[in-house]
Design a protein around this motif. Structure first.
Motif, PDB file in Angstrom:
ATOM      1  N   PRO A   1       0.831  -1.228   0.000  1.00 56.38           N
ATOM      2  CA  PRO A   1       0.000   0.000   0.000  1.00 56.38           C
ATOM      3  C   PRO A   1       0.851   1.258   0.000  1.00 56.38           C
ATOM      4  CG  PRO A   1      -0.720  -1.547   1.699  1.00 56.38           C
ATOM      5  CD  PRO A   1       0.516  -2.130   1.117  1.00 56.38           C
ATOM      6  N   VAL A   2       1.960   1.242   0.754  1.00 56.30           N
ATOM      7  CA  VAL A   2       2.819   2.432   0.808  1.00 56.30           C
ATOM      8  C   VAL A   2       3.346   2.751  -0.570  1.00 56.30           C
ATOM      9  CG1 VAL A   2       4.891   3.404   1.822  1.00 56.30           C
ATOM     10  CG2 VAL A   2       3.453   1.883   3.175  1.00 56.30           C
ATOM     11  N   ALA A   3       3.806   1.717  -1.257  1.00 53.12           N
ATOM     12  CA  ALA A   3       4.346   1.934  -2.590  1.00 53.12           C
ATOM     13  C   ALA A   3       3.277   2.481  -3.512  1.00 53.12           C
ATOM     14  CB  ALA A   3       4.919   0.630  -3.135  1.00 53.12           C
ATOM     15  N   LEU A   4       2.101   1.923  -3.397  1.00 54.13           N
ATOM     16  CA  LEU A   4       1.007   2.355  -4.256  1.00 54.13           C
ATOM     17  C   LEU A   4       0.693   3.834  -3.995  1.00 54.13           C
ATOM     18  CD1 LEU A   4      -0.831   1.169  -6.397  1.00 54.13           C
ATOM     19  CD2 LEU A   4      -2.560   0.832  -4.623  1.00 54.13           C
ATOM     20  N   ALA A   5       0.692   4.221  -2.726  1.00 51.60           N
ATOM     21  CA  ALA A   5       0.405   5.610  -2.382  1.00 51.60           C
ATOM     22  C   ALA A   5       1.462   6.525  -2.975  1.00 51.60           C
ATOM     23  CB  ALA A   5       0.354   5.772  -0.865  1.00 51.60           C
ATOM     24  N   GLY A   6       2.728   6.128  -2.830  1.00 50.29           N
ATOM     25  CA  GLY A   6       3.824   6.937  -3.389  1.00 50.29           C
ATOM     26  C   GLY A   6       3.671   7.065  -4.896  1.00 50.29           C
ATOM     27  N   TRP A   7       3.386   5.950  -5.543  1.00 52.71           N
ATOM     28  CA  TRP A   7       3.226   5.949  -7.002  1.00 52.71           C
ATOM     29  C   TRP A   7       2.117   6.901  -7.400  1.00 52.71           C
ATOM     30  CZ3 TRP A   7      -0.923   4.493 -10.107  1.00 52.71           C
ATOM     31  CH2 TRP A   7      -0.638   4.338 -11.474  1.00 52.71           C
ATOM     32  N   ALA A   8       0.982   6.805  -6.668  1.00 57.06           N
ATOM     33  CA  ALA A   8      -0.174   7.636  -6.987  1.00 57.06           C
ATOM     34  C   ALA A   8       0.197   9.118  -6.869  1.00 57.06           C
ATOM     35  CB  ALA A   8      -1.327   7.301  -6.068  1.00 57.06           C
TER      36      ALA A   8
END
Lengths: 116, 959
Positions: free
Chosen positions: B601-608
């Protein structure tokens, strides 16, 4: 995860390319910065993605990420700052000199005849 | 003396005349003479070895992988030419000292001359043909400088350009020829090539190589149809003409033909091309020379003619021809240099070189008359002078040469050439020196000072000595001939003597001399016919060709390169994508070898966030301040990504660089407009969008493929991981790579960074000293300024924080070798600390407290890093070898001392200096823009206001 990084590189490249093709110097500089990010991340990714395995040698740890692309990208980041600074300076000089920050030469800007 | 030294002396000596310019003309010429003399004596020390028939070699490997080695060879041929170059060079330097006027920059002249001399000596001593090419091009360049020495004369500039164009094109052709030759022989060393006659002549590439090399030789030695540049090069000062265009440079082509004689000559192709070119040049040059009125032009065409003669002799491909050629090179160098110097004397004393305005100088300039007459008679081929001897040999050789199946062609042409040659010699003597004294010379002629007539006199003594006692020159010429022939042929037995009996050559000679005298009697009507006959002018043709090339290039460039940078960007992007797509579609892709890693989820948030910021940037880029904030977010997310993927060093660097970049862009935005106007059409924006998306998809596809596959070979990173601690003494592998494994890269990089900063500084200086300055001073800020420009809170905060930040920087620097950190990051952190002072307390306040200029900091950084690298030389290791040791100073723990830390210190200093110099330059623009500059660190200072009020009150009270 790989898809996220790859798509991030793609988005950064696309945005960078679009801005580089604009007609004023400021967006072009921003576009170049975005392209720099894209290239740096791409180069960095050539060491493949590893989570939680920094290249700091520690007793008992066997797996490390690839340190070489990191070293190369580190210098690339610093150099790209120098490059950006020079480009900004040139853009600024052009703007202050001509009161115009367009990057394309005007169409009627014919080359000067060479002097014999 | 070592051959290296002989070649190097003129080059190093070339530094001296410029330095000695201040010391006066005598010192300047003296030092040049001394340098040449040293090289000359050095050459002579090799004389015994060369006379013994041995070859002196000297070799240093330069780029062995390319076959390029610094190999020098001194055999009799090289010795002969080097002797001419250095010997006549000495005379020219002595002559030049008197010839140049006080207005001429003597240091410049002699610097060029020595450069030329070094390049010439390099050509004749090179054993490696690639090295020879380097020197060959150097002679073209230095002769360009010499011909154009009088920059104020348009003829000089045009002549220099023409010479450079023609010899430069020939040089290019020769590069190709030499490369082919080296490929055939398998080596670029002359000593190897000269052994491979059969191999080379049997190769199908022999003819292309021959033609290309001959193009080089013919352009250099002014052979037809490339003869036209030489007369135009006569705009040079006379010492240059005497040196380059009679004795040395124009003989370089001939030297090369002689050098390559064993492997290239003897084939029908060589015979036809070289003999024909030589013969045509010889006759053409002689005919034109007769009708030239300018003394130097006459001599120039006569040089063309004599070079043709020598070329023709080499072309015959016989041993006797080669010997005659060598002998004539010696003779021609003596009499022609003397004649040029005499022409220079006449020009110098009468202020004209036009034969029609001269005559009768015999009475006024007896010394010059004697010198010039003897030299000219030698050139005409009069017995008891050296020109006669070699001309006899030439005619003898011509008598035996059958060209195009005709027994008559070569002898008749040779006789005609000699006839015209004799005629122009008689004209030179008759119309310049003989006849009645005139009273309309532009200046009052008299013999020049000894400095000018002694050098040609020495040459004329040689002319007479060789002419009367030819057997003195015979052993030397035969030795040189032996060196030319190599193993291809034996040196002819013929003796050098004046009287050979009633041979055909003698009759041809008599015809030539008598014919020449006859031509002189009918010269006036002849000249009239010549002047009324239309003929092609080589210069016009040359200029037409150049003009055509220019217009073609201009047409091509203007259509493809129209100044629209956005178009270039689009073309470039499309090209790269198409090329990449082609490679991708036509190649093969291996199986995936890596598993996809799960998304957190953290990675996804950063990507977003990254994607959102980037997209918003694209759509909102017209609002420039907002765009800056958005790009800051994107950069921040990239840094966070680096942390996430185990690259703490990168994250720290990216983060700090981001800060300075944004500050930099803010400073720039201070001047630039706040909005980007809408200019491009809807269609165009669509087009750019499509291109951009295509580029993005391409990069994404490539990265994705890349990330799912391992490298085919083991990455060299394994080595770095394994040796980082053992060999580099650090556990932070990234830092060890930077300061140790690839320290040289880093060293180059900090230099680049420093140069970039200096460039920014220089641009700022230019802007501030030009017309922009007034505009900056009158500029009205487009945004309201803050009333409180230096808020007290910020001033206090930044000052409190400064030592803390410095301490952090120091800590980051020290831990760099083992933990994330190091010179780059520490440098950036410290820079930010200093920038904050500028921002909070103002430019003037901060710069007043600056003890070292940033230029110096950059320099110190590069110096420290460089000296650390050099330090390893003293222990016999290569540049930048690192060393570390663990030491213990009680009561501290054991700690490590590494030379890499000193190197990293250099990096640190260079980064601080470069970043600060760039930002300081930008803020200097801003500072001059709105004039009042806060003198005080804080705008609101109660004590100051009280003092002001007090002063005001005092004043009031006083009133």
């Amino acid at each position: 995860m790989e898809l996220l990084v790859a798509s991030a590189i793609g988005v950064l490249t696309a945005a960078g390319l679009y801005l580089v093709m604009r007609l004023r110097s400021f967006p072009v500089i921003l576009g170049m910065s975005l392209l720099t990010y894209a290239v740096n991340v791409f180069l960095f990714a050539s060491g493949r993605l590893t989570i939680g395995a920094s290249p700091i040698l520690t007793d008992g740890v066997e797996v490390y990420t690839d340190p070489l692309p990191q070293a190369l990208v580190l210098t690339a980041i610093v150099i790209s700052f120098g490059m950006t600074a020079v480009v900004v300076m040139i853009a600024l000089g052009a703007y202050l000199g001509a009161d115009d920050d367009a990057v394309d030469d005007p169409a009627d800007d014919a080359p000067v005849e060479d002097v014999q | 003396m070592s051959l290296f030294l002989i070649v190097a002396l003129p080059f190093f000596g070339a530094l001296l005349p410029g330095l000695m310019n201040q010391a006066g003309r005598k010192a300047c010429a003296g030092i040049t003479f001394t340098v040449s003399l040293a090289a000359f004596i050095g050459l002579l020390t090799n004389l015994p070895t060369v006379m013994a028939g041995e070859v002196v070699m000297a070799r240093v490997d330069w780029v062995p992988s390319l076959g390029l080695n610094f190999t020098l060879m001194l055999d009799a041929l090289g010795f002969f030419f080097a002797l001419l170059i250095l010997g006549i060079g000495l005379l020219i330097i002595a002559y030049g000292r008197s010839y140049l006027s006080r207005d001429d920059n003597m240091g410049e002249f002699f610097t060029y001359l020595l450069l030329f001399q070094g390049a010439m000596v390099g050509i004749v001593l090179s054993d490696n043909i690639l090295l020879l090419l380097v020197f060959w091009e150097l002679t073209s360049l230095s002769s360009f400088l010499l011909i154009g020495y009088w920059k104020h004369l348009p003829e000089g500039r045009q002549g220099a350009r023409m010479a450079l164009t023609v010899t430069g094109m020939g040089g290019l052709a020769m590069v190709g020829g030499m490369l082919i030759l080296g490929q055939i022989a398998g080596s670029y060393d002359l000593s190897v090539i000269l052994q491979n006659r059969e191999l080379i002549q049997g190769s199908p590439l022999y003819l292309p190589a021959l033609i290309l090399i001959l193009l080089g030789c013919f352009t250099k030695s002014a052979q037809f149809p490339f003869h036209f540049w030489l007369p135009h090069a006569m705009a040079a000062p006379t010492p240059v003409s005497a040196y380059l265009h009679s004795a040395t440079m124009v003989k370089a082509g001939i030297f090369l033909m002689a050098r390559m004689w064993p492997v290239l000559s003897g084939t029908p192709e060589w015979f036809v091309i070289v003999t024909t070119a030589g013969l045509v040049t010889m006759v053409l040059g002689a005919v034109i020379a007769l009708f030239k009125h300018d003394l130097k032009a006459l001599l120039a065409f006569s040089t063309v003619s004599h070079l043709g003669l020598i070329t023709m002799l080499l072309g015959t491909g016989t041993a006797f021809g080669a010997m005659a050629a060598m002998f004539h090179i010696l003779n021609h160098a003596t009499f022609k240099a003397a004649l040029f110097m005499s022409a220079g004397i006449v020009d110098h004393e009468t202020h004209t070189r036009d034969i029609r305005r001269l005559g009768g100088l015999r009475h006024l300039m007896p010394i010059t008359f004697t010198i010039a007459t003897l030299a000219a008679l030698s050139m005409a081929g009069i017995p008891f002078l050296n020109g006669f001897l070699s001309k006899e040999m030439m005619l003898e050789e011509a008598h035996h040469t059958v060209l195009f199946g005709s027994h008559w062609l070569v002898p008749v042409m040779a006789t005609v050439g000699s006839l015209f040659s004799a005629a122009y010699c008689f004209r030179l003597i008759g119309h310049t020196f003989l006849g009645a004294k005139r009273d309309d010379y532009p200046a009052k002629p008299h013999d020049p000072p000894a400095g000018m007539w002694v050098p040609p006199a020495i040459l004329v003594v040689l002319v007479v000595v060789i002419g009367v006692l030819p057997h003195l020159a015979e052993p030397f010429v035969k030795l040189v001939t032996a060196a030319v022939l190599g193993e291809a042929a034996d040196v002819p037995k013929a003796y050098f003597k004046i009287w050979h009996g009633l041979v055909p050559a003698l009759y041809m000679s008599i015809i030539a001399v008598v014919g020449g005298l006859v031509l002189m009697t009918v010269f006036k009507p002849l000249l009239k016919t010549w002047e009324t006959t239309p003929r092609p002018e080589a210069k016009t043709i040359f200029e037409a060709i150049i003009a055509a090339a220019v217009s073609l290039a201009r047409g091509l460039i203007l259509t493809s390169h129209n100044g629209a940078f956005s178009r270039y960007g689009a073309v470039f992007a499309v090209t790269v994508v198409v090329a990449g797509a082609y490679a991708f579609l036509s190649g093969t892709v291996g199986e995936t070898t890596r598993e996809l890693q799960p998304v957190t989820p953290v990675a996804l948030a950063g990507w977003a966030m990254l994607v959102a910021a980037t997209l918003a940037l694209v759509f909102q880029h017209r609002n420039r301040l907002l765009a800056l904030i958005l790009i800051g977010i994107a950069g921040l997310m990239v840094s966070v990504g680096f942390v996430f993927f185990s690259a703490p060093d990168l994250a720290l660097t990216q983060f700090t660089v981001e800060v300075v970049t944004i500050i930099l862009l803010l400073l720039a935005l201070n001047f630039l407009p706040n909005r980007t106007p809408v200019e491009s059409s809807q269609f165009r924006r669509m087009r750019d969008g499509v291109i951009a998306v295509l580029g993005g998809i391409a990069t994404m596809a490539m990265s994705y493929h890349y990330l799912l596959r391992d490298a085919l070979s083991t990455p060299i990173s394994e080595f770095h991981l394994a040796n980082s601690y053992k060999g580099g003494g650090g556990t932070n592998v990234v830092n060890v790579i930077l300061v140790d494994f690839r320290g040289f890269d880093t060293y180059g990089e900090i230099i680049v960074l420093g140069i970039a900063a200096l460039l920014i500084y220089a641009l700022t200086e230019t802007l501030l000293s030009g017309p922009v300055r007034a505009r900056l001073l009158n500029r009205k800020p487009d945004q309201p300024r803050a009333g409180d420009m230096h808020p007290m809170m910020m001033v206090v905060l930044t000052r409190v924080i400064m030592p803390v930040v410095l301490m952090v920087g120091f800590y980051i620097f020290l831990r760099g070798h083992n933990e994330p950190g190091g010179g780059f990051i520490a440098g950036l952190i410290v820079s930010i600390a200093v920038i904050m002072q500028y921002m909070a307390s103002g430019f003037a306040w901060t710069s007043a407290r600056l003890r070292y200029p940033y230029h110096g900091v950059i320099g110190a950084g590069v110096l420290v890093a460089g000296l650390t690298g050099i330090g390893s030389w003293f222990v016999g290791r290569p540049f930048l070898t690192s060393y570390f040791e663990y030491v213990r100073i009680p009561p501290f723990h054991k700690f490590e001392l590494a030379t890499a830390a000193a190197f990293d210190l250099g990096v640190f200093l260079a980064v601080v200096g470069a970043v600060m110099l760039s930002l300081e330059s930008f803020s200097r623009l801003a500072r001059r823009a709105h004039v009042p500059d806060a003198e005080h660190p804080m705008d609101i200072d109660p004590s100051r206001e009280q003092a002001l009020a007090q002063t005001a009150a005092d004043l009031k009270g006083g009133a």
